[in-house]
Each structure stands twice: as C-alpha cells, then as structure tokens.
Design a protein around this motif. Structure first.
Motif, PDB file in Angstrom:
ATOM      1  N   ASN A   1      -9.503   8.748  -2.242  1.00 34.96           N
ATOM      2  CA  ASN A   1      -9.846   7.553  -1.495  1.00 34.96           C
ATOM      3  C   ASN A   1      -8.973   6.394  -1.918  1.00 34.96           C
ATOM      4  OD1 ASN A   1     -11.710   7.272   0.596  1.00 34.96           O
ATOM      5  ND2 ASN A   1     -13.353   7.954  -0.768  1.00 34.96           N
ATOM      6  N   GLY A   2      -8.480   5.638  -0.948  1.00 34.26           N
ATOM      7  CA  GLY A   2      -7.681   4.460  -1.257  1.00 34.26           C
ATOM      8  C   GLY A   2      -6.231   4.759  -1.558  1.00 34.26           C
ATOM      9  N   ALA A   3      -5.817   6.004  -1.363  1.00 32.19           N
ATOM     10  CA  ALA A   3      -4.430   6.404  -1.671  1.00 32.19           C
ATOM     11  C   ALA A   3      -3.430   5.807  -0.684  1.00 32.19           C
ATOM     12  CB  ALA A   3      -4.311   7.921  -1.667  1.00 32.19           C
ATOM     13  N   GLY A   4      -3.923   5.527   0.539  1.00 34.09           N
ATOM     14  CA  GLY A   4      -3.028   5.009   1.580  1.00 34.09           C
ATOM     15  C   GLY A   4      -2.877   5.949   2.758  1.00 34.09           C
ATOM     16  N   LYS A   5      -3.760   6.943   2.869  1.00 33.51           N
ATOM     17  CA  LYS A   5      -3.664   7.924   3.949  1.00 33.51           C
ATOM     18  C   LYS A   5      -3.840   7.268   5.322  1.00 33.51           C
ATOM     19  CE  LYS A   5      -7.034  10.547   2.357  1.00 33.51           C
ATOM     20  NZ  LYS A   5      -7.452   9.672   1.217  1.00 33.51           N
ATOM     21  N   SER A   6      -4.912   6.487   5.452  1.00 31.04           N
ATOM     22  CA  SER A   6      -5.138   5.827   6.748  1.00 31.04           C
ATOM     23  C   SER A   6      -4.053   4.790   7.009  1.00 31.04           C
ATOM     24  CB  SER A   6      -6.517   5.156   6.779  1.00 31.04           C
ATOM     25  OG  SER A   6      -7.527   6.139   6.740  1.00 31.04           O
ATOM     26  N   THR A   7      -3.594   4.135   5.954  1.00 30.25           N
ATOM     27  CA  THR A   7      -2.518   3.152   6.107  1.00 30.25           C
ATOM     28  C   THR A   7      -1.263   3.825   6.668  1.00 30.25           C
ATOM     29  OG1 THR A   7      -3.397   1.830   4.296  1.00 30.25           O
ATOM     30  CG2 THR A   7      -1.084   1.457   4.873  1.00 30.25           C
TER      31      THR A   7
ATOM     32  N   ILE B   1       0.840  -1.206   0.000  1.00 31.23           N
ATOM     33  CA  ILE B   1       0.000   0.000   0.000  1.00 31.23           C
ATOM     34  C   ILE B   1       0.875   1.257   0.000  1.00 31.23           C
ATOM     35  CG2 ILE B   1      -1.879   1.245   1.104  1.00 31.23           C
ATOM     36  CD1 ILE B   1      -2.744  -1.510   0.172  1.00 31.23           C
ATOM     37  N   LEU B   2       1.816   1.325   0.939  1.00 33.07           N
ATOM     38  CA  LEU B   2       2.758   2.449   0.922  1.00 33.07           C
ATOM     39  C   LEU B   2       3.964   2.029   0.098  1.00 33.07           C
ATOM     40  CD1 LEU B   2       2.645   3.684   4.650  1.00 33.07           C
ATOM     41  CD2 LEU B   2       1.189   4.358   2.710  1.00 33.07           C
ATOM     42  N   ARG B   3       4.316   2.832  -0.889  1.00 33.59           N
ATOM     43  CA  ARG B   3       5.378   2.433  -1.824  1.00 33.59           C
ATOM     44  C   ARG B   3       6.419   3.527  -2.001  1.00 33.59           C
ATOM     45  NH1 ARG B   3       1.437   0.030  -6.549  1.00 33.59           N
ATOM     46  NH2 ARG B   3      -0.428   0.057  -5.246  1.00 33.59           N
ATOM     47  N   GLY B   4       7.212   3.704  -0.972  1.00 32.83           N
ATOM     48  CA  GLY B   4       8.288   4.681  -1.081  1.00 32.83           C
ATOM     49  C   GLY B   4       7.844   6.070  -0.687  1.00 32.83           C
ATOM     50  N   LEU B   5       7.209   6.170   0.480  1.00 35.90           N
ATOM     51  CA  LEU B   5       6.696   7.458   0.938  1.00 35.90           C
ATOM     52  C   LEU B   5       7.760   8.184   1.765  1.00 35.90           C
ATOM     53  CD1 LEU B   5       3.143   8.107   2.262  1.00 35.90           C
ATOM     54  CD2 LEU B   5       5.085   9.117   3.416  1.00 35.90           C
TER      55      LEU B   5
END
Ligand code: ADP
Ligand code: MG
Ligand code: MG
Length: 281
Positions: free
Chosen positions: A36-42, A16-20
């Motif tokens: 939505n679904g970008a990975g914010k909550s993740t 989900i997170l890919r190099g943040l």
C-alpha cells in the motif's frame, strides 16, 4: 508496446514515482504488485493523464498496432487504415506508430487505444450504462475518423460483451454504477473494456472487492478481451489470486515509486507466501 523509461511524477508537490522503468511487449500481460502506498495507482493515473499527476521526468512510449486497434469487428470504418486516424507526427515507419503518450490529452490516449480500469469506479446518477458506453465508444470512433455506431449496432455489441461478463442487460440500463456491488462495478467496467476494445489496458486492483465467483468471471473476461498477440495488459494487484486466472508473463514489485524486483509468475507466489519485506530485501 508500452515503454516506461525513468518516469518521475509528483502528486500535490510530493514525489511519488521516482525513476520507474518498465517495458511491456505486444501479447504480454505484466503484473505489478506492491505494498500500500507504493505508487501503483499513481502509475495508473499518470499513464491515463489524470489532472494533478505531474510528470517531472522520464518518458512513456506507446506503440499500438495500427490495424487491430481500429478493428471493432462491426460496420465499416472510413478507411480501415489507422495511419489515417493519427496525427501525421505520430505516424512512424513499419506497421506501428510510436506515440509519446505523455504528450497526449487523456481522451487522445484513450483514442490511441489505452484503457484504464479504476480501483474505485465512479457513480454517474442519471446516466445509464448503455448511454455512457455508447457515448464513450462513439467519441473514440470519432477521434479515429470512424463513423459512430447506430443504436442497433451498439446494442448488439453491448449484449455480446455483457454475455461474456455474465452481466444482465437490465443492469446495463441502470445508471452507471449507482447501487452496484463491488463485483458488479468491476464486471460493468470489463464490459466497458470489451466494448472499447483497447490495444492496451492498465487495470488497477480490478480484483478488489470481488468474491471468488466474480473473480473468475472478471479474470476470464480479461483473458477473452485482452489476451491477443497485438494487445498488452498492465495488471496492478495487491494479491496473487487474480493471477490464478490471468497468468502474467512477468511480475514486477513496485516499492517507493520504482520497480525494485522483476521476475516470472513465481514471484507473485513468493510474495504471497513470504510478504513484500522478505522478497524485496
Ligand atoms: P498504491 O496504489 O500503491 O497503494 P498510491 O499511488 O495510491 O499507492 O499512493 C502512493 C503515495 O502517494 C501514497 O503515499 C499516497 O499517500 C500518496 N498520494 C496519493 N494520492 C495523493 C494525493 N492526491 N495527494 C497527495 N498524496 C497522494
Ligand atoms: Mg492502495
Ligand atoms: Mg492503489
């Protein structure tokens, strides 16, 4: 204060997170926006250390200030010196301690001064807000080697923070979030943040479900509690409206698990006007 470097995380085996990568300095509020679904909550859960959110790469360094984190403004702590309350390997030079956040258990992250506000606060039937908040605060104080607050000291602090969030003390005597409206849950959460007085807050869609009046109260609460030279905030939001009250220093757009664009407060306005697609291509 918070340095996220090339963070990769999976949920249920899916990347989900890919190099943040992201850096928030002391005294700064950064907003993270994204579809939505970008990975914010993740991102929020990964920073908090929620089970099931597996870090597969990268690092997160948390550098809370030593003194103010421990200053609750109430009573006396054992020594008042934060370095006494951190593991020896987490004490660096100078006025701050550099912490490898991802090496800590969730409760250790909280004790180090990290607060997480959730998009969907949980209900805890049978436990009053007052009980819950006092347990939470005293657990953190214990982890820092500080004496617990007495019932009287705690109630004084709770009343002060409830007043700030315009929340009736009667509400705080009710079970945690049970039967609370969306706005009441968020205000209760901000009371919690005020009581715990964290060095750094990650707030995930704190504005969801708030009407205009509640939005203003919550926004002003965030400013009152977290706008300080030694504190930092990562404000995750889908809409720009909360940013009318809590002015961000930087705005980042998160898409497909990484930051795709960063800018000043005007970026949030561009997004509102033009949509994510237009702004990120
Ligand atoms: P946002 O908060 O930006 O809307 P999320 O972080 O909630 O996004 O979700 C990011 C992606 O991760 C979505 O595609 C979502 O379906 C997926 N995801 C979230 N939680 C889980 C989970 N528990 N198991 C599998 N996939 C998940
Ligand atoms: Mg979402
Ligand atoms: Mg979310």
């Amino acid at each position: 204060m918070l340095t996220i470097d090339d963070l990769h995380a999976t949920v249920g085996g899916t990347a989900i997170l890919r190099g943040l990568s992201l850096e928030v300095g002391a005294g700064e509020v950064h907003a993270i926006m994204g579809p939505n679904g970008a990975g914010k909550s993740t991102l929020a859960y990964t920073l908090g250390g929620r089970p099931g959110y597996e870090v597969t790469g990268g690092s997160v360094t948390f550098t809370p200030p030593r003194q103010p984190v421990l200053d609750t403004g109430l009573g006396s702590s054992s020594s008042g010196r934060a370095e006494d309350n951190l593991a020896p390997d987490q004490v660096g030079g100078g006025d701050t301690a550099e912490i490898d956040l991802l090496s800590l258990e969730p409760h250790e992250r909280a004790a180090a001064g990290l607060f997480l506000g959730f998009q969907y606060p949980v209900e805890i039937p049978g436990v009053s807000n007052v009980q819950f908040l006092r347990e939470a605060l005293n657990a953190q104080r214990k982890a820092r080697g500080q004496e617990p607050l007495s019932g009287g000291e705690f109630l004084k602090l709770a009343k002060e923070k409830a007043t700030l969030l315009r929340m009736d003390m009667d509400m705080l005597k009710r079970p945690v979030n049970v039967g609370f409206s969306g706005g009441e849950k968020k205000r209760a959460e901000m009371v919690q943040m005020g009581i715990l007085d964290p060095a750094f807050a990650v707030l995930d869609e704190t504005d969801s479900g708030l009407d205009i009046d509640a939005l203003k109260v919550v926004g002003e609460g965030i400013n009152a509690i977290m706008r300080a030279p030694h504190k930092g905030v990562l404000l995750i939001t889908h809409y720009q409206r909360l940013l009318d009250y809590v002015k961000p220093d930087r705005v980042h757009i998160l898409a497909k698990g990484r930051i795709v664009k960063s800018g000043g407060p005007e970026l949030a306005l561009d997004l509102e006007r033009e949509g994510y697609e237009a702004v990120t291509v």
